[in-house]
Design a protein around this motif. Structure first.
Motif, PDB file in Angstrom:
ATOM      1  N   LEU A   5       0.854  -1.186   0.000  1.00 58.89           N
ATOM      2  CA  LEU A   5       0.000   0.000   0.000  1.00 58.89           C
ATOM      3  C   LEU A   5       0.890   1.236   0.000  1.00 58.89           C
ATOM      4  CD1 LEU A   5      -2.937   1.217   0.403  1.00 58.89           C
ATOM      5  CD2 LEU A   5      -2.342   1.334   2.823  1.00 58.89           C
ATOM      6  N   GLU A   6       0.634   2.115  -0.947  1.00 63.17           N
ATOM      7  CA  GLU A   6       1.380   3.372  -0.975  1.00 63.17           C
ATOM      8  C   GLU A   6       0.408   4.533  -0.913  1.00 63.17           C
ATOM      9  OE1 GLU A   6       4.951   3.285  -3.893  1.00 63.17           O
ATOM     10  OE2 GLU A   6       3.559   1.720  -4.527  1.00 63.17           O
ATOM     11  N   VAL A   7       0.636   5.406   0.030  1.00 63.41           N
ATOM     12  CA  VAL A   7      -0.206   6.590   0.180  1.00 63.41           C
ATOM     13  C   VAL A   7       0.716   7.796   0.112  1.00 63.41           C
ATOM     14  CG1 VAL A   7      -1.780   7.825   1.713  1.00 63.41           C
ATOM     15  CG2 VAL A   7      -1.795   5.337   1.677  1.00 63.41           C
ATOM     16  N   GLU A   8       0.433   8.690  -0.813  1.00 59.92           N
ATOM     17  CA  GLU A   8       1.290   9.858  -0.935  1.00 59.92           C
ATOM     18  C   GLU A   8       0.452  11.123  -0.990  1.00 59.92           C
ATOM     19  OE1 GLU A   8       4.665   8.809  -3.608  1.00 59.92           O
ATOM     20  OE2 GLU A   8       4.604  10.955  -4.033  1.00 59.92           O
ATOM     21  N   THR A  24      -1.000  13.390   4.073  1.00 60.32           N
ATOM     22  CA  THR A  24      -0.407  12.242   4.750  1.00 60.32           C
ATOM     23  C   THR A  24       0.251  11.293   3.751  1.00 60.32           C
ATOM     24  OG1 THR A  24      -1.946  12.334   6.575  1.00 60.32           O
ATOM     25  CG2 THR A  24      -1.048  10.181   6.068  1.00 60.32           C
ATOM     26  N   SER A  25       1.475  10.866   4.053  1.00 57.21           N
ATOM     27  CA  SER A  25       2.163   9.897   3.210  1.00 57.21           C
ATOM     28  C   SER A  25       2.715   8.772   4.072  1.00 57.21           C
ATOM     29  CB  SER A  25       3.347  10.550   2.482  1.00 57.21           C
ATOM     30  OG  SER A  25       2.923  11.664   1.762  1.00 57.21           O
ATOM     31  N   PHE A  26       2.524   7.535   3.608  1.00 57.40           N
ATOM     32  CA  PHE A  26       3.164   6.389   4.257  1.00 57.40           C
ATOM     33  C   PHE A  26       3.014   5.181   3.348  1.00 57.40           C
ATOM     34  CE2 PHE A  26      -1.196   6.517   5.644  1.00 57.40           C
ATOM     35  CZ  PHE A  26      -1.610   5.196   5.544  1.00 57.40           C
ATOM     36  N   THR A  27       3.777   4.152   3.626  1.00 57.40           N
ATOM     37  CA  THR A  27       3.619   2.916   2.863  1.00 57.40           C
ATOM     38  C   THR A  27       3.496   1.755   3.836  1.00 57.40           C
ATOM     39  OG1 THR A  27       5.995   2.592   2.782  1.00 57.40           O
ATOM     40  CG2 THR A  27       5.012   3.663   0.879  1.00 57.40           C
ATOM     41  N   VAL A  28       2.796   0.725   3.390  1.00 59.04           N
ATOM     42  CA  VAL A  28       2.738  -0.510   4.171  1.00 59.04           C
ATOM     43  C   VAL A  28       3.333  -1.607   3.290  1.00 59.04           C
ATOM     44  CG1 VAL A  28       1.270  -2.152   5.393  1.00 59.04           C
ATOM     45  CG2 VAL A  28       0.642   0.267   5.331  1.00 59.04           C
ATOM     46  N   THR A  47      -8.103   8.618   7.508  1.00 53.50           N
ATOM     47  CA  THR A  47      -7.102   8.070   6.592  1.00 53.50           C
ATOM     48  C   THR A  47      -7.457   6.627   6.230  1.00 53.50           C
ATOM     49  OG1 THR A  47      -5.397   9.478   7.553  1.00 53.50           O
ATOM     50  CG2 THR A  47      -4.641   7.563   6.313  1.00 53.50           C
ATOM     51  N   ALA A  48      -7.780   5.828   7.249  1.00 54.68           N
ATOM     52  CA  ALA A  48      -8.117   4.428   7.003  1.00 54.68           C
ATOM     53  C   ALA A  48      -9.355   4.313   6.122  1.00 54.68           C
ATOM     54  CB  ALA A  48      -8.356   3.714   8.332  1.00 54.68           C
ATOM     55  N   LEU A  49     -10.386   5.084   6.461  1.00 50.02           N
ATOM     56  CA  LEU A  49     -11.625   5.002   5.687  1.00 50.02           C
ATOM     57  C   LEU A  49     -11.409   5.454   4.251  1.00 50.02           C
ATOM     58  CD1 LEU A  49     -14.168   6.358   8.318  1.00 50.02           C
ATOM     59  CD2 LEU A  49     -13.956   4.013   7.497  1.00 50.02           C
ATOM     60  N   SER A  50     -10.531   6.432   4.049  1.00 54.98           N
ATOM     61  CA  SER A  50     -10.353   6.919   2.692  1.00 54.98           C
ATOM     62  C   SER A  50      -9.574   5.916   1.848  1.00 54.98           C
ATOM     63  CB  SER A  50      -9.692   8.298   2.686  1.00 54.98           C
ATOM     64  OG  SER A  50      -8.386   8.207   3.168  1.00 54.98           O
ATOM     65  N   ILE A  51      -8.727   5.110   2.473  1.00 52.51           N
ATOM     66  CA  ILE A  51      -8.049   4.051   1.721  1.00 52.51           C
ATOM     67  C   ILE A  51      -9.080   3.033   1.234  1.00 52.51           C
ATOM     68  CG2 ILE A  51      -6.416   2.123   1.876  1.00 52.51           C
ATOM     69  CD1 ILE A  51      -4.960   3.847   4.041  1.00 52.51           C
ATOM     70  N   MET A  52     -10.028   2.707   2.111  1.00 52.01           N
ATOM     71  CA  MET A  52     -11.059   1.729   1.758  1.00 52.01           C
ATOM     72  C   MET A  52     -12.175   2.356   0.927  1.00 52.01           C
ATOM     73  SD  MET A  52     -10.103  -1.116   3.123  1.00 52.01           S
ATOM     74  CE  MET A  52     -11.420  -2.250   3.453  1.00 52.01           C
ATOM     75  N   ARG A  65      -0.748   9.913  -4.823  1.00 51.30           N
ATOM     76  CA  ARG A  65      -0.635   8.496  -5.139  1.00 51.30           C
ATOM     77  C   ARG A  65      -1.409   7.733  -4.086  1.00 51.30           C
ATOM     78  NH1 ARG A  65       2.722   5.302  -8.066  1.00 51.30           N
ATOM     79  NH2 ARG A  65       3.158   3.269  -7.165  1.00 51.30           N
ATOM     80  N   LEU A  66      -2.168   6.746  -4.531  1.00 49.86           N
ATOM     81  CA  LEU A  66      -2.893   5.889  -3.606  1.00 49.86           C
ATOM     82  C   LEU A  66      -2.992   4.552  -4.315  1.00 49.86           C
ATOM     83  CD1 LEU A  66      -4.477   5.615  -0.965  1.00 49.86           C
ATOM     84  CD2 LEU A  66      -6.502   6.371  -2.171  1.00 49.86           C
ATOM     85  N   SER A  67      -2.055   3.667  -4.005  1.00 52.69           N
ATOM     86  CA  SER A  67      -2.042   2.440  -4.794  1.00 52.69           C
ATOM     87  C   SER A  67      -1.917   1.211  -3.917  1.00 52.69           C
ATOM     88  CB  SER A  67      -0.912   2.481  -5.824  1.00 52.69           C
ATOM     89  OG  SER A  67       0.333   2.457  -5.171  1.00 52.69           O
ATOM     90  N   PHE A  68      -2.533   0.155  -4.400  1.00 52.30           N
ATOM     91  CA  PHE A  68      -2.531  -1.127  -3.719  1.00 52.30           C
ATOM     92  C   PHE A  68      -1.887  -2.127  -4.671  1.00 52.30           C
ATOM     93  CE2 PHE A  68      -4.751  -5.175  -2.871  1.00 52.30           C
ATOM     94  CZ  PHE A  68      -4.336  -5.361  -1.567  1.00 52.30           C
ATOM     95  N   GLU A  69      -0.795  -2.727  -4.269  1.00 50.83           N
ATOM     96  CA  GLU A  69       0.006  -3.608  -5.125  1.00 50.83           C
ATOM     97  C   GLU A  69       0.308  -2.963  -6.466  1.00 50.83           C
ATOM     98  OE1 GLU A  69      -2.409  -7.365  -4.972  1.00 50.83           O
ATOM     99  OE2 GLU A  69      -0.483  -8.054  -4.175  1.00 50.83           O
TER     100      GLU A  69
END
Lengths: 318, 318
Positions: A5-8, A24-28, A47-52, A65-69
């Motif tokens: 997961l990439e959040v930028e 907010t930026s972070f990666t998992v 942040t969590a809800l916006s990813i989902m 950037r908001l990417s999953f795999e």
């Protein structure tokens, strides 16, 4: 290979009035536990809800950037997102009582997702649900599948939530304060369970909490959020050994640690409260509560590197 | 030299009649089961326990909000239930957990704080105003904040209002029921420091109820550990935290996640059987969860084994 997961530069605002998340930026990574830690209102749940893509109507999400795999989540249709949600990416919420449907049995709620995402029979789905309930430490899973949420204790309900989230073998699990509603002894049991599952299944776990004790014990990496921004991010050991941001330092001083308490001394505290921040806010959001603030803090604050992957957002040098 | 007794509780028992549904038979829930303790003047007795252990009931009994089913409570030498309500209000006051529901949202802060003084009916308007202003300043609220509504204040500020309201009559004893549980950690520290300062300056006695062991260690001079309606261990704070004796106290302490990275989540060794106050096990009430229980624990009731300043109820301690 790209991160799980990439959040930028994620930004979320509500009706253009309240800026809940501000860049907010972070990666998992796969197989890592990343903790987002912060106090109420810092934007960690948003942040969590916006990813989902589960934000309430009226909320606006933007991100560089908001990417999953490696796949961009930003332009996905509702249908495509629904295929990922509960399948490849799953979420556990804070209050297991309000997030389980009181009118359906545990079994029917647990199998619904799997039957929707995979071509499996009800029989197979029920078997998998029973397996997972046993896996999360619930005895007599067959009995539990036929019960309703109100017949379970808080700890059991949270275990059901975890098992349910694992039904489709997600790669990313987002847990929003999964143990906050539970007693300390039960909390320890649930966190041990999450840590074991995360390791055994190689899950990427994004854990949201306000509790620095949980962070210290379970996280690989920590991002400290304040007023919608990540103000400091580091590997767990680095953050606790060498906190750089004045907010992180203050937060660590506030936590009473059993056995290290000097009873006649006041606890460390941070004066004031978290400010309400509208769009267009400039400078460091912590400046009004910070002992190191000066007039430069009212302008854009640089991000400093404190060695390795440890960085923080402050005018003070590393 | 021993300080005179502020709170004396003798053989108190409180049962509630609980109905699960329309057709089910009402059940007796024992919230407090033959509990005796005393708190010396100027002391702070911390009561810890998990949800449902009955820890809030002693608070409500001592405040005279509930009538004990058996036993007797005296506060500063007077039987609490025999006291006149106004006199009782001058002697003992509560601070509750949730500053969002314990303050009237439609009443201005200064009127909330003035209410106890007005209810006494002996003070003129000017005295009330000065006392309220003094009190607001004492708890760290500005004159301007006094004109606001509770909804316009943050959680920490609201808890300051609740403290001001409790102290404006200059009581001798304050019962704090989870006073910081709804607050963020940085604000929790402010409120704990304020409570400690006020106690010292005004010579108050506290009964301090919390599920957070670290908080209790910080504020209490003595700690009682409650499990299913009984004090299973009571010790001076230092002793309890340095040498816990009861297996339940040990498990509680082991469950506290201190912010120390690398230690992982402890295995507290308690089973999944959660306590049910409507169905108290025979023998030692902790035995179904106890990691070291022996067969006799399910039959024999553990006697109180006295210790200096307290005691332990366990068959397996010397």
């Amino acid at each position: 290979m790209s991160a799980l997961l990439e959040v930028e530069r994620l930004e979320v605002d509500f009706g253009g009035k309240v800026a809940a998340v501000r860049g907010t930026s972070f990666t998992v990574e796969r197989g890592e536990t990343h903790c987002l830690v912060g106090e109420s209102g810092c934007g960690k749940s948003v942040t969590a809800l916006s990813i989902m893509d589960l934000l309430a109507r009226g909320a606006r999400r933007r991100a560089q950037r908001l990417s999953f795999e490696g796949n961009d989540l930003r332009g996905l249709s509702d249908k495509a997102m629904a295929r990922l949600r509960g399948n490849e990416m799953a979420m556990i919420f804070q209050e297991p009582m309000t997030s389980l449907n009181p009118a359906y049995t545990v079994g029917s709620q647990m199998t619904e997702g799997l039957r929707r995402h995979r071509k499996v029979s009800q029989r197979e789905a029920t078997d998998r649900a029973a397996d997972l309930l046993a896996r999360v430490g619930i005895t007599a899973p067959g009995l539990r599948l036929g019960q309703f949420p109100h017949q379970l204790s808080g700890g059991l309900r949270q275990r059901v939530m975890i098992a349910m989230a694992l039904m489709c073998e997600p790669k990313l699990l987002i847990a929003d304060e999964p143990t906050t509603a539970l007693d300390v002894t039960v909390q320890a049991q649930i966190l041990r369970l999450l840590a074991t599952l995360q390791r055994d299944l190689g899950l990427g776990l994004l854990l949201i909490t306000h509790d620095l004790g949980i962070v210290a014990r379970i996280a690989t990496r920590v991002s400290v959020m304040y007023a919608g921004e990540v103000v400091e991010s580091a590997a767990t050991a680095d953050l606790f050994a060498n906190p750089k941001h004045p907010y992180t330092q203050g937060l660590l001083r506030c936590v009473p640690v059993p056995g290290k308490i000097q009873r006649d001394q006041p606890l460390g505290s941070i004066p004031g409260t978290v400010p309400r921040i509208g769009p267009g806010f400039e400078g460091c959001a912590f400046r009004e509560r910070c002992g190191f603030a000066d007039e430069t803090c009212a302008h854009a604050v640089p991000r400093h590197n404190a060695g390795g992957t440890h960085d923080f957002l402050c005018r003070l040098p590393a | 030299m021993t300080a005179p007794i502020a709170i004396e509780v003798k053989g108190v028992r409180k049962t509630f009649l609980v109905k699960d549904g329309l057709l089910s038979k009402p059940r007796h829930v024992v919230a407090v089961d033959d509990v005796s303790f005393s708190v010396p003047q100027g002391g702070v007795l911390g009561v810890v326990g998990e949800s449902g252990c009955g820890k809030s009931t002693p608070a409500r009994l001592i405040l005279g909000l509930l009538e004990p089913s058996a036993g007797e409570i005296t506060v500063e030498g007077q039987k609490i239930l025999a006291m006149d309500r106004k006199a009782r209000a001058r002697l003992i006051q509560p601070v509750f957990q949730d500053p969002f529901s314990s303050l009237n949202p439609l009443t201005r802060v200064r009127d909330i704080v003035a209410m106890p003084l007005i209810a006494q009916g002996t003070l003129d308007r000017a005295t009330v105003t000065t006392r309220v202003e003094e009190m607001l300043e004492r708890v760290g609220l500005s004159r301007e904040q006094g004109t606001r509504l509770p909804t316009e204040l943050s959680g920490g500020q609201r808890q300051r209002v609740a403290i001001a309201r409790a102290l404006v009559l200059r009581p001798r004893i304050v019962v704090c029921d989870e006073p910081t549980s709804a607050l963020d950690v940085s604000v929790q520290a402010q409120i704990l420091n304020l409570l400690a300062e006020l106690r010292k300056d005004l010579g108050l006695t506290y009964l301090f109820i919390s599920h957070n062991l670290a908080v209790v260690e910080h504020v209490a001079s003595d700690v009682a550990v409650m499990y299913l309606g009984r004090f299973v261990e009571r010790q001076p704070t230092e002793t309890l935290f340095a040498h816990p004796e009861h297996p339940y106290t040990k498990a509680l302490l082991a469950s506290v996640l201190t912010p120390e990275p690398g230690l992982g989540v402890p295995d507290v060794g308690l089973g999944d059987t959660l306590p049910d106050p409507a169905n108290i096990p025979p023998g030692c009430r902790f035995h179904p969860r106890c990691p070291i229980a022996e067969p006799r624990c399910s039959v024999e009731r553990p006697p109180l084994k006295p210790r200096p300043g307290g005691g332990v109820e366990c068959l397996l301690v010397p």
